[in-house]
Design an enzyme around this catalytic site. Structure first.
Site, PDB file in Angstrom:
ATOM      1  N   MET A  18     -13.531 -25.156-101.787  1.00 55.05           N
ATOM      2  CA  MET A  18     -12.143 -24.700-101.755  1.00 55.05           C
ATOM      3  C   MET A  18     -11.666 -24.476-103.175  1.00 55.05           C
ATOM      4  O   MET A  18     -11.617 -25.405-103.984  1.00 55.05           O
ATOM      5  CB  MET A  18     -11.267 -25.715-101.025  1.00 55.05           C
ATOM      6  CG  MET A  18     -11.561 -25.795 -99.528  1.00 55.05           C
ATOM      7  SD  MET A  18     -10.677 -27.119 -98.659  1.00 55.05           S
ATOM      8  CE  MET A  18     -11.765 -28.518 -98.995  1.00 55.05           C
ATOM      9  N   LEU A  19     -11.329 -23.230-103.467  1.00 53.53           N
ATOM     10  CA  LEU A  19     -10.944 -22.839-104.819  1.00 53.53           C
ATOM     11  C   LEU A  19      -9.725 -23.624-105.277  1.00 53.53           C
ATOM     12  O   LEU A  19      -8.732 -23.735-104.541  1.00 53.53           O
ATOM     13  CB  LEU A  19     -10.657 -21.336-104.855  1.00 53.53           C
ATOM     14  CG  LEU A  19     -10.680 -20.650-106.217  1.00 53.53           C
ATOM     15  CD1 LEU A  19     -12.042 -20.812-106.880  1.00 53.53           C
ATOM     16  CD2 LEU A  19     -10.334 -19.172-106.071  1.00 53.53           C
ATOM     17  N   CYS A 100     -14.940 -15.315 -99.028  1.00 53.59           N
ATOM     18  CA  CYS A 100     -13.589 -15.371 -99.592  1.00 53.59           C
ATOM     19  C   CYS A 100     -12.943 -13.988 -99.533  1.00 53.59           C
ATOM     20  O   CYS A 100     -13.504 -13.016-100.034  1.00 53.59           O
ATOM     21  CB  CYS A 100     -13.640 -15.867-101.037  1.00 53.59           C
ATOM     22  SG  CYS A 100     -11.993 -16.018-101.779  1.00 53.59           S
ATOM     23  N   GLY A 213     -11.484 -24.009 -88.126  1.00 54.72           N
ATOM     24  CA  GLY A 213     -10.693 -24.564 -87.040  1.00 54.72           C
ATOM     25  C   GLY A 213     -11.150 -25.906 -86.507  1.00 54.72           C
ATOM     26  O   GLY A 213     -10.654 -26.352 -85.466  1.00 54.72           O
ATOM     27  N   GLY A 239     -13.074 -28.050 -93.842  1.00 53.63           N
ATOM     28  CA  GLY A 239     -12.403 -27.652 -95.068  1.00 53.63           C
ATOM     29  C   GLY A 239     -11.076 -28.351 -95.246  1.00 53.63           C
ATOM     30  O   GLY A 239     -11.003 -29.523 -95.597  1.00 53.63           O
TER      31      GLY A 239
END
Length: 343
Positions: A18-19, A100, A213, A239
């Site tokens: 995750m950026l 992304c 999800g 995530g």
């Protein structure tokens, strides 16, 4: 469990890249919660590594294996060069970002837009495989925009397999390159879990993990079982759920790796992080660089809001030290005691 038993990040459990979130401090914290889950770096572009003149910033990490370096890039030679550097810096796997959808990656022809260029992806995978001895995987969406052609996804994954790739992690949504923000791209396009299972059915011997999800590690276990006439998958990736409520990760080792070691309490996890925080501060770091990742540790618990508010308001202050974290913890304990007395 020895490292060789982990195979690659498309097996078992992983925390998504995750950026601006899964930096080295975040991974140190997450490793306190799970000994076995695959942890990912933020996406690092090949240009940043090659031209940024700061390898410790882009490649530095703690002893957090198994850990994956996720690369963003489209040039096969540059990807191969950076993959080799990643192996030299101690990463256990290289992953290519093909998922992304942000404007930043679109403008550089990397990320999700590479799904429309499967040859570039397969050439990149092949080039990296020739340079490293560690696994090379790809994380992608299942399609772009309004494309509903399952055969296109089959061809895309097939090209990765032919190039020697070791696994694919599929976010079970299309990526919309126009009209949706990155946040909306994680929520609006419909989930197609059956497509991911059908890919596993098409390539039964290839490692396939699912992302998108999934709310908890427990619910992720359903994907490791057969569903009607569709096969079980090999791995699960969480995530945002794992970042916003990180204590979820404390169950991973038992659920996915049959490690029955006692699960530490939230306070034990926090206190085990104290030496790292002190070391970071002694090296000139700022408290908020670490504390921002632990805001969700007491998510849903008595005192959780007090914890989050106190850290948010005080960790940025000049000279903030470990005492800020200790005071925030005391507020949690005081609230728990107050509620126990009231009951």
């Amino acid at each position: 469990m020895s490292l060789i038993e982990y195979k690659n990040s498309a097996h078992g459990f992983s925390v998504a890249p995750m950026l601006d979130w899964t930096d080295r401090h975040c991974r140190v914290f997450h490793r306190k919660l799970t000994r076995h889950a695959w942890l990912y770096s933020e996406m690092v572009t090949t240009g940043a590594i090659i031209y940024g003149n700061n390898l410790p910033r882009f490649l530095g990490h703690e002893f957090d294996e198994p850990v994956v370096l996720q690369l963003g890039g489209a040039d096969a030679l540059e990807l191969a060069h950076c993959a080799k550097l990643g192996e030299e810096w101690g990463y256990n796997e290289i992953n290519l970002n093909v998922g992304c959808p942000s404007d930043r990656v679109q403008n550089n022809m990397i990320g999700a837009c590479l799904m429309d260029h499967p040859k570039i992806v397969s050439e990149g995978v092949d080039a990296m495989k020739q340079k490293v001895s560690i696994p090379v995987t790809v994380k992608s969406r299942i399609g772009l925009d309004d494309n509903e052609d399952f055969n296109k996804l089959v061809d895309f994954v097939g090209g990765i397999i032919e190039a020697g790739g070791n696994g694919v992690i599929l976010h079970a949504r299309n990526a919309w390159l126009q009209g949706l923000s990155p946040k909306e791209n994680r929520e609006v396009p419909p989930l197609r879990y059956d497509w991911v299972r059908r890919i596993k059915q098409t390539f039964p011997d290839f490692s396939i993990a699912i992302n998108g999800g999934i709310a908890t590690p427990e619910s992720g276990l359903d994907f490791l079982k057969n569903e009607q006439d569709l096969p079980a998958l090999d791995g699960v990736m969480l995530g945002r759920a794992a970042y916003e409520n990180p204590y979820l990760l404390s169950s991973v080792d038992n659920l996915y790796y049959q490690d029955n070691a006692p699960i530490p309490s939230r306070q034990q996890v926090l206190e085990s992080l104290y030496p790292y925080i002190e070391s970071h501060l002694q090296d000139g770091g700022k408290l908020h660089q670490v504390s921002r990742h632990i805001l969700g540790l007491f998510h849903g618990m008595p005192g959780g809001r007090l914890w989050r508010r106190y850290l948010s308001e005080n960790a940025f202050k000049e000279g903030a030290g470990l005492e800020v974290v200790e005071t925030a913890l005391q507020k949690v304990n005081d609230e728990i005691y107050r509620m126990e007395q009231a009951s």
